[in-house]
Design a protein around this motif. Structure first.
Motif, PDB file in Angstrom:
ATOM      1  N   ALA A 178       0.590  -1.077   0.099  1.00 50.49           N
ATOM      2  CA  ALA A 178      -0.517   0.180  -0.154  1.00 50.49           C
ATOM      3  C   ALA A 178       1.008   1.709   0.098  1.00 50.49           C
ATOM      4  N   SER A 179       1.898   1.017   0.438  1.00 54.54           N
ATOM      5  CA  SER A 179       2.717   2.492   0.224  1.00 54.54           C
ATOM      6  C   SER A 179       3.335   2.553  -0.676  1.00 54.54           C
ATOM      7  N   LEU A 180       3.411   1.899  -2.069  1.00 48.30           N
ATOM      8  CA  LEU A 180       4.699   1.711  -2.748  1.00 48.30           C
ATOM      9  C   LEU A 180       3.937   2.763  -3.879  1.00 48.30           C
ATOM     10  N   VAL A 183     -12.173   0.822  -5.351  1.00 48.44           N
ATOM     11  CA  VAL A 183     -10.365   0.640  -5.713  1.00 48.44           C
ATOM     12  C   VAL A 183     -10.206   0.767  -4.336  1.00 48.44           C
ATOM     13  N   GLY A 184     -10.969   0.821  -3.601  1.00 52.88           N
ATOM     14  CA  GLY A 184     -10.991   0.527  -1.660  1.00 52.88           C
ATOM     15  C   GLY A 184     -11.023  -0.708  -1.369  1.00 52.88           C
ATOM     16  N   CYS A 244      -6.253   4.684 -25.333  1.00 49.55           N
ATOM     17  CA  CYS A 244      -5.005   5.938 -23.901  1.00 49.55           C
ATOM     18  C   CYS A 244      -5.380   6.409 -23.453  1.00 49.55           C
ATOM     19  N   ASP A 245      -6.762   7.740 -23.851  1.00 49.78           N
ATOM     20  CA  ASP A 245      -7.161   7.769 -22.718  1.00 49.78           C
ATOM     21  C   ASP A 245      -7.587   7.706 -21.435  1.00 49.78           C
ATOM     22  N   ILE A 246      -8.182   6.162 -21.837  1.00 53.84           N
ATOM     23  CA  ILE A 246      -9.037   5.225 -20.573  1.00 53.84           C
ATOM     24  C   ILE A 246      -8.081   5.071 -20.105  1.00 53.84           C
ATOM     25  N   ILE A 247      -6.693   5.150 -20.143  1.00 58.74           N
ATOM     26  CA  ILE A 247      -5.324   4.507 -19.136  1.00 58.74           C
ATOM     27  C   ILE A 247      -4.498   5.755 -18.642  1.00 58.74           C
ATOM     28  N   SER A 248      -4.626   6.853 -19.130  1.00 68.12           N
ATOM     29  CA  SER A 248      -4.325   8.017 -18.965  1.00 68.12           C
ATOM     30  C   SER A 248      -4.687   8.708 -17.777  1.00 68.12           C
ATOM     31  N   THR A 249      -6.264   8.518 -17.920  1.00 65.20           N
ATOM     32  CA  THR A 249      -7.056   9.148 -16.831  1.00 65.20           C
ATOM     33  C   THR A 249      -7.272   8.274 -16.044  1.00 65.20           C
ATOM     34  N   LEU A 250      -6.852   7.324 -16.235  1.00 67.40           N
ATOM     35  CA  LEU A 250      -7.484   6.567 -14.077  1.00 67.40           C
ATOM     36  C   LEU A 250      -5.886   6.837 -13.565  1.00 67.40           C
ATOM     37  N   ARG A 251      -4.781   6.799 -14.533  1.00 67.42           N
ATOM     38  CA  ARG A 251      -3.890   6.772 -14.095  1.00 67.42           C
ATOM     39  C   ARG A 251      -3.290   8.118 -13.293  1.00 67.42           C
ATOM     40  N   ARG A 252      -4.017   9.398 -13.934  1.00 69.25           N
ATOM     41  CA  ARG A 252      -4.143  10.804 -13.913  1.00 69.25           C
ATOM     42  C   ARG A 252      -4.329  10.529 -11.870  1.00 69.25           C
ATOM     43  N   ASN A 253      -5.518   9.660 -12.052  1.00 70.14           N
ATOM     44  CA  ASN A 253      -6.210   9.803 -10.696  1.00 70.14           C
ATOM     45  C   ASN A 253      -6.514   9.151  -9.351  1.00 70.14           C
ATOM     46  N   LEU A 254      -5.763   8.125  -9.920  1.00 73.45           N
ATOM     47  CA  LEU A 254      -5.441   7.113  -9.028  1.00 73.45           C
ATOM     48  C   LEU A 254      -4.331   6.888  -8.607  1.00 73.45           C
ATOM     49  N   THR A 255      -4.152   6.169  -7.477  1.00 70.98           N
ATOM     50  CA  THR A 255      -3.172   5.776  -6.853  1.00 70.98           C
ATOM     51  C   THR A 255      -2.517   4.289  -6.546  1.00 70.98           C
ATOM     52  N   LYS A 256      -3.494   3.829  -7.497  1.00 68.60           N
ATOM     53  CA  LYS A 256      -3.042   2.223  -7.238  1.00 68.60           C
ATOM     54  C   LYS A 256      -2.755   1.563  -9.107  1.00 68.60           C
ATOM     55  N   PRO A 257      -1.836   0.923  -8.788  1.00 72.67           N
ATOM     56  CA  PRO A 257      -1.977   0.029 -10.730  1.00 72.67           C
ATOM     57  C   PRO A 257      -3.264  -0.080 -11.597  1.00 72.67           C
ATOM     58  N   VAL A 258      -2.759   0.100 -12.947  1.00 67.21           N
ATOM     59  CA  VAL A 258      -3.771   0.491 -13.656  1.00 67.21           C
ATOM     60  C   VAL A 258      -3.180  -0.951 -15.033  1.00 67.21           C
TER      61      VAL A 258
END
Length: 544
Positions: free
Chosen positions: A63-65, A192-193, A226-240
């Motif tokens: 969780a800390s990574l 996501v939690g 790529c828009d889906i992937i980048s949107t998820l990555r920008r807004n989540l703190t877990k792997p996509v």
């Protein structure tokens, strides 16, 4: 040269995280450690105070990574249960973990189906349930739910996702069906939690998915993917991550271009299924092209790459790991055939690169030839690492009782475990189709409840409930199983008993109706072109 040094440095930096996960989770439980355990007690890495303590420590570290380091810890050296519609639910996921899987995916859940759910803590089962509120259904559907006597919990609404946090903590990825970045993010935020990562399905080739801009439609629209992937990555703190197919039967370049675009957009891991859109499941996966793609990606990229497609034996797994250098493997239909395929011997858990079990110093054979071999010995079709299929089905039924699975869904998955008709033609003769108790698909199709399945399979044990003493795990069943979580799935046994007739009638009904739900128009063959989906034998879908 500098690029190679960068990749080597990165891999070295994540090795400690991967090692920590393997120590904490007992990744690939050695066979010697499993001997003598009660059949359903699942006394694996998550059993006992020592196992729980180690898992808790590993969870805290994960969780800390940062997302990429967390993805490295999740996917490197991984053996994963694939997302399979109607199959990759709590019973099979937890059964796979008990047999050595390091990670599991949910079945594909479309973003819009997740959005209306309510997150409920189920104290009775010790689970987290995402349930569609009863109030969201029409009065007609509510009457149908009330009339489901075999599954009384149905009156409360459909459980879209059920998670056992004690068993699946840091071992579960939510696979999403989506075609829009906004909806994808809303659905991801919903769950996501409770999961370790979010995966986007970019491989399903069927009409219901493609017509909605989901699945393999994204393979031909890299900008939207790529828009889906980048949107998820920008807004989540877990792997996509993303699960895709090969884009060309022989040329690796289109697949390489697509994967690299996803990685530039922020994808933390990629799983690649070794078939293209249009390939039937009874035709062997395209291992040669898959190997070319993965070897090139491992030369230039740093994110984990997972392979999927026709890995029916440990020999297959070891050979493809050796030839591709992949970071992990994913099992779908082979896991349905026998989920104990995840069991690795002690010699496979030491971290050394596998060597071919069949070469014996001889010249390396083409992969197409290797696929057609009747693998024998320790890693073959009759490997001593494998458990009897009868016992596997019995344990699956016990897990269905434990998690109050819907009886119709449980029956369907059991039939899929018994049925090898979607296995590649060249492998069918090597597969064991018999069961110790003489069970047949015909006898299973007569079952109308979980209790019927328990009797047919002679299940004499139970999987412990929360707070239950493990001492009774292998004893006789004392209680009648409660029937389970409500859903709206309507099944027809002809899907297994008379599949050709069933398919013809489904197509005729769909053509006549015209307005049938698009998802169910295509579902009777959803799995036949790839490992990631398993078709449901539905005669109709009740709309809310």
């Amino acid at each position: 040269q500098s690029r190679g040094e960068e990749i080597g440095s990165h891999r070295e930096s994540v090795r400690s995280a991967v090692d920590s996960r393997e120590r904490g989770w007992g990744l690939g439980t050695p066979v010697a450690a499993m001997e003598g355990r009660p059949p359903p007690a699942d006394d694996d890495d998550r059993g006992g105070e020592e196992g729980r303590s180690s898992s808790s420590s590993s969870s805290s570290d994960l969780a800390s990574l940062p997302p990429q380091e967390a993805a490295d810890a999740l996917f490197r050296s991984s053996e994963i249960l694939a997302p399979m519609v109607r199959a990759s639910t709590t019973p099979l996921r937890t059964l796979a973990l008990s047999r050595g899987a390091s990670l599991t995916y949910t079945e594909e859940l479309v973003d819009r189906s997740v959005l209306p759910t309510e997150r409920i803590v189920n104290d009775e089962l010790g689970t987290i349930d995402y349930r569609v509120p009863r109030s969201s259904y029409s009065s007609k559907v509510q009457r149908r739910l009330d009339g489901d006597k075999d599954n009384p919990d149905a009156r409360n609404g459909a459980v879209i996702l059920r998670i056992d946090p004690k068993v699946e903590k840091d071992k579960l990825v939510y696979q999403m069906g989506t075609g829009e970045s906004g909806l994808a993010l809303r659905a991801a935020h919903k769950v996501v939690g409770d999961v370790s990562g979010i995966d986007v399905n970019m491989g399903c080739p069927k009409k219901f998915s493609v017509s909605g801009g989901m699945g393999s439609a994204l393979l031909s629209d890299p900008r939207r993917a790529c828009d889906i992937i980048s949107t998820l990555r920008r807004n989540l703190t877990k792997p996509v991550s993303a699960k895709i197919r090969l884009l060309d039967p022989a040329d690796p370049r289109p697949t390489l271009d697509f994967v690299r675009a996803l990685i530039r957009a922020g994808a933390n891991a990629i799983a690649i299924h070794g078939r293209i859109v249009g390939d039937e499941s009874h035709v062997a996966a395209r291992w040669t092209t898959l190997a070319e793609v993965v070897k090139e990606l491992k030369r230039t990229e740093t994110v984990p790459i997972i392979i999927n497609g026709d890995l029916y034996t440990r020999a297959d797994i070891r050979e493809m790991k050796r030839r591709t250098g992949c970071d992990g493997i994913m099992l779908a239909r082979p896991a349905l055939y026998n989920v104990s395929l995840f069991r690795r011997g002690e010699e496979e858990t030491g971290g050394d690169s596998p060597t071919s079990d069949d070469s014996n110093g001889e010249e390396e054979v083409p992969l197409t030839q290797f696929q057609g071999r009747d693998h024998s010995g320790r890693y073959g079709y009759r490997s001593p690492l494998l458990e009897p299929r009868t016992k596997i089905v019995q344990d699956y039924v016990a897990h269905c009782v434990r998690y109050k699975a819907h009886s119709k869904n449980a029956k369907y998955v059991v039939c899929e475990m018994m049925n090898g008709r979607r296995a590649p033609t060249g492998r069918v003769s090597f597969l064991d189709v018999g069961f110790a108790g003489g069970q047949t698909i015909q006898t299973v199709c007569k079952c109308r409840s979980l209790d019927d399945l328990v009797r047919v399979w002679d299940v004499r044990w139970s999987v412990p409930m929360p707070g239950a003493s493990s001492a009774g795990a292998s004893g006789e069943r004392e209680e009648k199983p409660s029937e389970g979580a409500g859903d709206l799935r309507d099944y027809d046994d002809r899907y297994f008993l008379a599949p050709d007739e069933f398919r013809r009638q489904r197509k005729a009904a769909a053509a006549a109706a015209g307005s049938l739900d698009a998802k169910f128009v295509g579902d009777e063959k959803k799995a036949e072109e790839g490992d990631e989906e398993v078709v449901e034998p539905a005669t109709k879908r009740v709309k809310s």
